[in-house]
Write an enzyme that holds these catalytic residues in place. Structure first.
Site, PDB file in Angstrom:
ATOM      1  CE  LYS A   1      10.287-130.226  45.987  1.00  0.00           C
ATOM      2  NZ  LYS A   1       9.647-131.066  47.012  1.00  0.00           N
TER       3      LYS A   1
ATOM      4  NE  ARG B   1      16.006-134.639  48.593  1.00  0.00           N
ATOM      5  CZ  ARG B   1      15.596-134.608  47.334  1.00  0.00           C
ATOM      6  NH1 ARG B   1      14.854-133.567  46.919  1.00  0.00           N
ATOM      7  NH2 ARG B   1      15.911-135.567  46.496  1.00  0.00           N
TER       8      ARG B   1
END
Length: 298
Positions: A236, A270
């Site tokens: 991210k 995840r």
């Protein structure tokens, strides 16, 4: 301090009961591998190019140790295109069917906020529903989750994927706000008969980089809710933008923050890179064999 909902009907934090009769064991941390059925997900390396590519990637992730495969047909990156439910189904449902046929023992999650997609995906063989919206983008979603008896990933987000970057202002302490949000949502979920829930803080969703780091540092405070935590930090922006990099160069940062997440109580990582996440779990569990996150460490 805010308290968890009383008289909860949710299952113990180590297990998720799936609608097809199997139980996902989270007594030790596990890995969820990301399979994006979209042409515009933020990390190009996660995009599935064909049916053959899907099955090759799924097999590689399962072989590397993934407990769950997370299939998504709607890109949730900031400013992503808003596609129709029919288009999302066209991407997702055949993929679920194909993975279920090829890997009958795999746990399959579907990343959707739409009730109609959720229904068809579970009918096609999906086990878990991963909803970025917490039921706010489809009025039928929570009713559907309760009816399907599917484990539900409850994530925190404000706005929509198209507007969330405009909603990063919080009136008070962000962790306190998340605890309150989850507490109220869990009470709501209970009224719909939802039995099994994972909590996802929503790293990168309506949060600045500083807020993401604070949330990661204070992740143990979500433990008051007594439910397993999913950490979705893989590649991210908080991991690459400060260094002037791109998502392709964010694997090192991902390993670093996943280590912190594990030590702070995350039960499901995840990720785009399953082998590296499995190595992280193994190394952290061997370094901290008495840590409460690793009760079954060898």
């Amino acid at each position: 301090m805010l308290q968890a909902p009383q008289d909860t009907c949710f299952s113990p934090r180590q297990t998720l009961r799936c609608p097809h009769g199997r139980v996902l064991d989270l007594s030790r941390p596990q890995v969820m591998g990301i399979l994006n059925l979209t042409p515009d997900s933020f990390f190009e390396g996660s995009r599935v190019g064909s049916d053959t590519d899907l099955l090759h990637r799924a097999e590689a992730m399962l072989t590397a140790g993934a407990a769950v495969l997370d299939l998504g047909g709607y890109s949730s990156r900031p400013g992503a295109e808003d596609i129709s439910a029919d288009e999302e189904k066209r991407r997702v449902v055949p993929a679920v069917e194909a993975v279920r046929r090829a890997f009958p023992e795999a746990f399959i999650s579907v990343d959707t906020f739409r009730a109609s997609v959720a229904s068809e995906a579970v009918a096609a063989g999906a086990d878990i529903l991963n909803d970025i919206s917490g039921g706010t983008l489809d009025d039928e979603m929570l009713t559907t989750v309760g009816r399907l008896h599917a484990p539900y990933v409850l994530m925190h987000m404000r706005g929509t994927p198209q507007t969330m970057i405009q909603h990063t202002e919080y009136s008070g302490d962000i962790v306190t706000e998340l605890v309150r949000y989850f507490r109220d949502k869990l009470t709501h979920l209970r009224s719909f008969g939802v039995r099994d829930v994972l909590l996802d803080p929503g790293f990168g969703f309506a949060k600045t980089a500083a807020q993401n780091h604070e949330l990661l540092r204070r992740l143990p405070e979500l433990g008051v809710l007594g439910l397993p935590i999913l950490a979705g930090l893989s590649r991210k922006a908080m991991l690459y933008k400060p260094f002037g990099l791109t998502p392709d160069a964010a694997l090192t940062g991902t390993v670093a923050v996943n280590t912190i997440a594990l030590l702070n109580g995350a039960r499901l990582l995840r990720v785009h890179d399953v082998a590296e996440a499995m190595q992280t779990i193994h190394l952290v569990s061997n370094t901290y064999p008495t840590h409460p996150s690793f009760p079954l460490s060898p």
